[in-house]
Design an enzyme around this catalytic site. Sequence first.
Site, mmCIF file in Angstrom:
data_model
loop_
_atom_site.group_PDB
_atom_site.id
_atom_site.type_symbol
_atom_site.label_atom_id
_atom_site.label_comp_id
_atom_site.label_asym_id
_atom_site.label_seq_id
_atom_site.Cartn_x
_atom_site.Cartn_y
_atom_site.Cartn_z
ATOM 1 N N HIS A 262 0.684 -1.013 -0.604
ATOM 2 C CA HIS A 262 -0.107 0.037 0.066
ATOM 3 C C HIS A 262 1.072 0.867 0.232
ATOM 4 O O HIS A 262 1.729 1.826 0.768
ATOM 5 C CB HIS A 262 -0.844 -0.238 1.325
ATOM 6 N N ASP A 264 0.765 5.383 -0.297
ATOM 7 C CA ASP A 264 -0.163 6.547 -0.212
ATOM 8 C C ASP A 264 0.597 7.061 -1.911
ATOM 9 O O ASP A 264 1.664 7.104 -1.363
ATOM 10 C CB ASP A 264 -0.316 7.223 0.630
ATOM 11 N N ASP A 374 -8.063 1.307 1.447
ATOM 12 C CA ASP A 374 -7.560 2.233 3.278
ATOM 13 C C ASP A 374 -8.723 3.979 2.794
ATOM 14 O O ASP A 374 -8.370 5.066 3.292
ATOM 15 C CB ASP A 374 -6.661 2.764 2.445
ATOM 16 N N HIS A 579 -7.152 9.305 -1.468
ATOM 17 C CA HIS A 579 -7.420 8.875 -0.219
ATOM 18 C C HIS A 579 -6.955 9.871 0.967
ATOM 19 O O HIS A 579 -7.416 9.896 2.025
ATOM 20 C CB HIS A 579 -8.014 8.263 0.320
#
Length: 1013
Positions: A262, A264, A374, A579
């Site tokens: 993951h 970001d 997420d 996000h």
Amino acid sequence: MHDESRRIEERVQRLHDQRIKTAVYAATVPFEVEAWQAPGEPVPFEEAAAASYQPFAMGTPWGPPWGTTWFRMRGQVPADWAGKRVEAVIDLGFTGDWPGNQAEALVHLTDGTPLKAVNPLNQYVAIANPARGGETVDYLVEAASNPDILADNFSRPTPLGDKLTAGDKPLYTFRAADLAVLDEEVWHLDLDVQVLRELMMELGEHDPRRHEIAHALDRAMDLLDLDDVSGSATAVREALKPALSKPAHASAHTISGVGHAHIDSAWLWPIRETKRKTSRTFSNVTSLAAEYDDFIFACSQAQQYEWVRDNYPKVWARIQESVKNGQWAPVGGMWVESDGNLPGGEAVARQFIHGKRFFMDHFGIETKGVWLPDSFGYNAAYPQIAKLAGNEWFLTQKISWNQTNKFPHHTFWWEGIDGTRIFTHFPPVDTYNARFSGEEMSRAVRNYSEKGGASRSLAPFGWGDGGGGPTREIMERARRLADLEGSAKVVVEHPDEFFAKAREEYQDAPVWVGELYLELHRATYTSQARTKQGNRRSEHLLREAELWATTAALHAPGYAYPQEKLDRLWKTVLLHQFHDILPGSSIAWVHREAEAEYARVARELHALTAEAVAALGAGDTRVFNAGPYDRAEVVRTADGTPVYVEVPASGSAPLADTAPPQPVTVDGRVLDNGLVRVEVAEDGTLSSVRDLRAGREVLAEPGNLLRLHTDLPNYWDAWDIDKHYKNRYTDLLDASSVTVVEQDPLIGAIRVERAFGKGSTITQTLTVRAGSPRIDIETDIDWHETEKILKAAFPVDIRAPHSSAEIQFGHIQRPTHTNTSWESARFEVSGHRWVHLAEPGYGVAVINDSTYGHDVSRTVREDGGTTTTVRLSLVRAPRIPDPEADQGRHRFTYALLPGATIEDAVAEGYALNLPLRVADAAGAPEPVVSAEGEGVTVEAVKLADDASGDVVVRLYESRGGRATGTLRTGFPLAGAQITDLLERPLQDAEITDGAVALALRPFQILTLRLRRG
């Protein structure tokens, strides 16, 4: 038998931690290290390779915040290491075990080839197996000294979140850079012991298997020679084989492991650093794929692939090879893993359009599922949007973070507002960074809600929240857990395979209807208000630019539709819907850059629109309406003179003064236009709003009441608003002035000025215009508060059983009561352009141009009437991760619309967000399309992406009921097709009398491809 459990457990832990683990590397020799500090921002490899390096000793501090230090490492494999497995082991001075929020580095060969990243839990780089004695090793290592923004566990703000405030003090101390011999037998023993010990600790004390493992470990430890761990490792492993070989029970839960990292796209680091994070992580992943042929890695976010393609072509080539080999699985089909609530409907569609096209263009793969582990809740239009983009499944994990209620399903059908269903899974392991620990395996089985109906779940494995990805240790755990008694079974496979098996096994899965509301992170609807405003403005400017560019392409000879520019601008806006950007939960650097990017996007879009309008030729001054409904309202000329005009939807009209239904009168603090009469109190609140058409008072208490609350959540400052914020507040009732500032037959306006708190000021202009019941409140805030939230309340005299809030391509109803914990947990919710309250026969809407967060509550008065209150969340002041979040100037408008139906709310929501544009143009071309039929709302008008010249129109049913009507074109129509979001034909559309016949179910989205005659 005596209970020896405690003795055995403590013995195994000590021997593992202090003897086995420390013997994994049998021998080491240090590299010779030199360093060069890159000035300013990161530099290309070629520049670093040509730099002048200075000797660097271990134990030396390095790395100013956000700096880049290049290290040259030279070494030679000792002759007596020939035939052994040799690696480089690098410890940059890592703090803790979070790979994504501290020092990390990418190791290159001297020709610039990226090899692999090093981070806290993945410090090695393979050199040779078997090695040749005397072999030289020469690396250039690009090390990023990114600060740990959350190092103090949210205890205090930090200036480290922006290079402008972070200072230059070194953050890390380099510990070691060595050539090392990996003792493979000891390394495997380390993993054998880890897996068995963790499984043992998770089994029940009365489970025979727990004690069997304990005694197997105890006997094996007797064989461990403390003076020769390497020499005794094989014997110890042989003793453990029986315990590791017992197969799982036939009914054991199956976990489908999917490699994951993951990353970001921005969060506690800026976008420029994410570009490097992708190269580091993807280098790790492709290296692991070469080592483990059973490894499969799922990766979303087309934007990150594009960064690697453009900046790291050698890593990109390795990705392409891994995709061909079936070890790399593009998933998600979105440009980024966007926020699930705040992007507009067309923006969510474009996320899929641009994302899926990228994967098809570059890999020949159409992704089948939505991968959003997420995001902070998921809007109820997602099932339809996802299915129209060609998706079959949806995955997230975040709802497991709920603060109050445990979501009842892990595998289910999710039904959206229009009735579309998509097969959905929440991994019960409750993390998207799994590592197959005993605790995680046990949790997944214990947690799984579908026992008795289904027997499998998915686990994304690998270090994330900043990257790193899977490691060889995690792969080895998966192999040991493939079929092990006492544990769930692990199979590493493509997520498409998991979803196909899960759907086949669980054909009668339960159904969840409506939004997936996250009972946490509710402040992300409000934090960093300027970022949110930039997104809202950009979405509407893009709509406007595409509409007028399409108009010009149809009617202006020689005009070229700016497809590439529009795509580039869309991708910029889509990126910033990530996000942690749009929700306002990133560091200061990210939001500073976001504001600058939105300003640039606005300038370019205004220029594109001006070019399109100018292409229609010079002539009379006209008014252009980019909205989907006819407009009759007041607009200002270039010199500020108000004019009442009537303009068709998606079209234009001359700037000609038309007589309004009734002029505006101003009497003291009373504004009246024959539709509404507004009274402003001495304290600046609305003391009365009377709907003259309905003959009723709208307000039950003073309206536009500004209330300042203390706002310190329990943990995640920028993310959360906790219910206790309501308990401490100050009503802003001390207006320093209430002044009439405009008194014209077309416009009446009163300005209210306030000062409060730590030097903050608010100036609000309350405006009533001829011909409209809408009361606009233009707001200018100079905000200097900390740990506060400002809300604006409208208590209306309506007994509303529910509120309706606009979401993507429709709206959602939420109860205004709190009968259950589920309703009580929705004390702060999101909406787009409007919130609507109604009782049979009468409704009121609150419209906004950039506000998302709000709450709705109701009370019963002593007279028996009900007061239902909408409170818009205007601005916050969290201090973590950005200590200056929201400080400074904010300008926005919200409005009260008395007597509003849902249709009125939809129309005025568009009107407030799409101001009429005044410009010179020669002709009056017909609107590209004109929609007829109640509830039929045009969302986008553009030329087809394939440059065919076809016109693409996206529309939807906006009331929540069935709609019939027609779509007429302003050009000769030769044919029409219904398509999916990617403009691929589904079926021919019916054409009657030269117009497309429309028949829509509630909230249905329809994309039409119109061929010109």
